[in-house]
Scaffold this motif. Structure first.
Motif: not given
Length: 399
Positions: A233, A237, A245, A300
């Protein structure tokens, strides 16, 4: 960890090669089909014992090898000391070489004793078993096909886990080899049972072995995916500017409960095998086991296989590979050698720049490219460059 020397003989299109290496960034450039990927393939084989893109080991032995033998030799420098790694591969019946004008071609073959090994390993001159050789050197390979890790076939995602685990967990490699053979045997038995040629009770013995081996494989895969998620992650990011994410989810074909301990899990797997036995016999295939596992990449909360854009999928694949590097480093204490096979031409400027920044600090990076453009000047000055042409290397100063 780094290779200080690599020697090849009759490997692919390398009749004879000896190249001095060392810590740092090495760029091998040249036109297609000149031997760039073959070079990385040889380094990868010294770590994993197998080729990452050949269907059979015999494919790496040069057609023109007079003794039907290819030899790989690497001098490895690592924390616990120096190690010389050697692999000898024999192709007893190579393919025919097309005849030239005025000559005839015939099959070249040699007779081998029954069960004679086609591949032999040595470490510091001493013969080794496969399990004792694999993992002496650690590598992470990043090829254009890895950019399809997220949207490709489940087999590729299983290989992603297996390549890393075989190098850092020797017993995993043993379990995986045994498991694959067992699945082949069990599938054949299922077909014979379906044709009323065998008693279904004959499956019980193989089922007992299958769940024990599956337990070892699943346990290590669960641990690795957990470790990957501790890093993935952050990479996702960083590449996406904080907009995305990433979570990697392991989907074993057996139902798995994290509260099961390793001793009781096989019993639960056996129950699940019994529940699908009739269906397995009808279809003649093994329907449960690690050979049917998969990974899911969610960005996400959205499944990237079904709904991800190409950019999101490539970012997730890049984050996963960088997490693999971190996993192997954290597990062994050694930085693996990083092999990058012409991946920069497949990445956009943002992802290319991020990857270059990440790899710049690694102890040894071997990368290939057809073009020299696209590398930042500051980083390019650190490259030791070799031009690859028809299986030969020459030092290159051009940029």
């Amino acid at each position: 960890m780094y290779l200080s020397r690599l020697t090849l003989a009759d490997f692919r299109n390398y009749e004879q090669l000896e190249v001095s290496l060392g810590p740092g960034l090495f760029l091998f450039h040249g036109e297609n089909a000149q031997g760039k990927t073959n070079l990385l393939e040889a380094v990868s084989m010294l770590a994993t014992g197998t080729s990452f893109h050949a269907s059979s080991d015999r494919e790496v032995v040069s057609w023109s090898a007079p003794a039907h033998v290819a030899h790989l030799d690497g001098m490895l420098q690592r924390q616990e000391g120096q190690a010389q790694l050697e692999i000898t591969l024999l192709d007893p019946s190579p393919a025919l070489i097309p005849a030239t004008v005025g000559s005839s071609s015939s099959a070249r073959s040699i007779e081998l004793p029954a069960h004679a090994p086609r591949k032999r390993y040595k470490v510091n001159g001493a013969p080794k078993r496969t399990v004792d050789f694999i993992g002496q050197m650690k590598v992470v390979m990043f090829a254009p096909t890895d950019l399809h890790l997220v949207d490709g076939a489940p087999e590729e995602r299983r290989k992603f886990l297996d390549r890393a685990l075989c190098q850092v967990r020797p017993l995993y490699s043993v379990a995986l080899i045994k498991y694959r053979k067992l699945v082949t045997q069990r599938s054949a038995l299922l077909k014979r049972v379906r044709e009323n040629q065998e008693d279904p009770q004959m499956l019980n013995y193989l089922d007992e072995q299958l769940v024990q081996l599956a337990n070892q494989i699943i346990y290590e895969r669960v641990r690795m995916v957990k470790a990957l998620n501790e890093q993935a992650n952050q990479f996702q990011q960083a590449i996406s500017g904080g907009r995305e994410e990433l979570r990697i989810i392991y989907h074993p074909s057996f139902q798995v409960d994290v509260d099961w301990n390793p001793l009781e899990a096989p019993g639960h797997y056996m129950e699940q095998l019994h529940a699908v036995r009739k269906k397995e016999i009808y279809q003649g295939v093994c329907l449960r086991g690690p050979h049917r596992d998969d990974l899911e990449f969610r960005v996400n909360g959205v499944n990237m296989l079904s709904y991800g854009s190409r950019g999101q999928q490539r970012t997730a694949a890049l984050a996963a590979k960088l997490s693999e590097l971190a996993f192997m480093h954290n597990t062994t204490g050694d930085q693996p050698i990083l092999l990058l096979d012409d991946v920069f031409s497949e990445l956009d400027a943002q992802r290319r720049e991020y990857l270059l920044c990440q790899i710049a600090s690694y102890q040894q990076v071997l990368l290939t490219a057809t073009e020299l453009e696209g590398f930042p000047d500051e980083l390019a000055r650190r490259f030791r460059r070799y031009r690859v042409s028809n299986g030969t290397l020459t030092v290159s100063e051009e940029y």
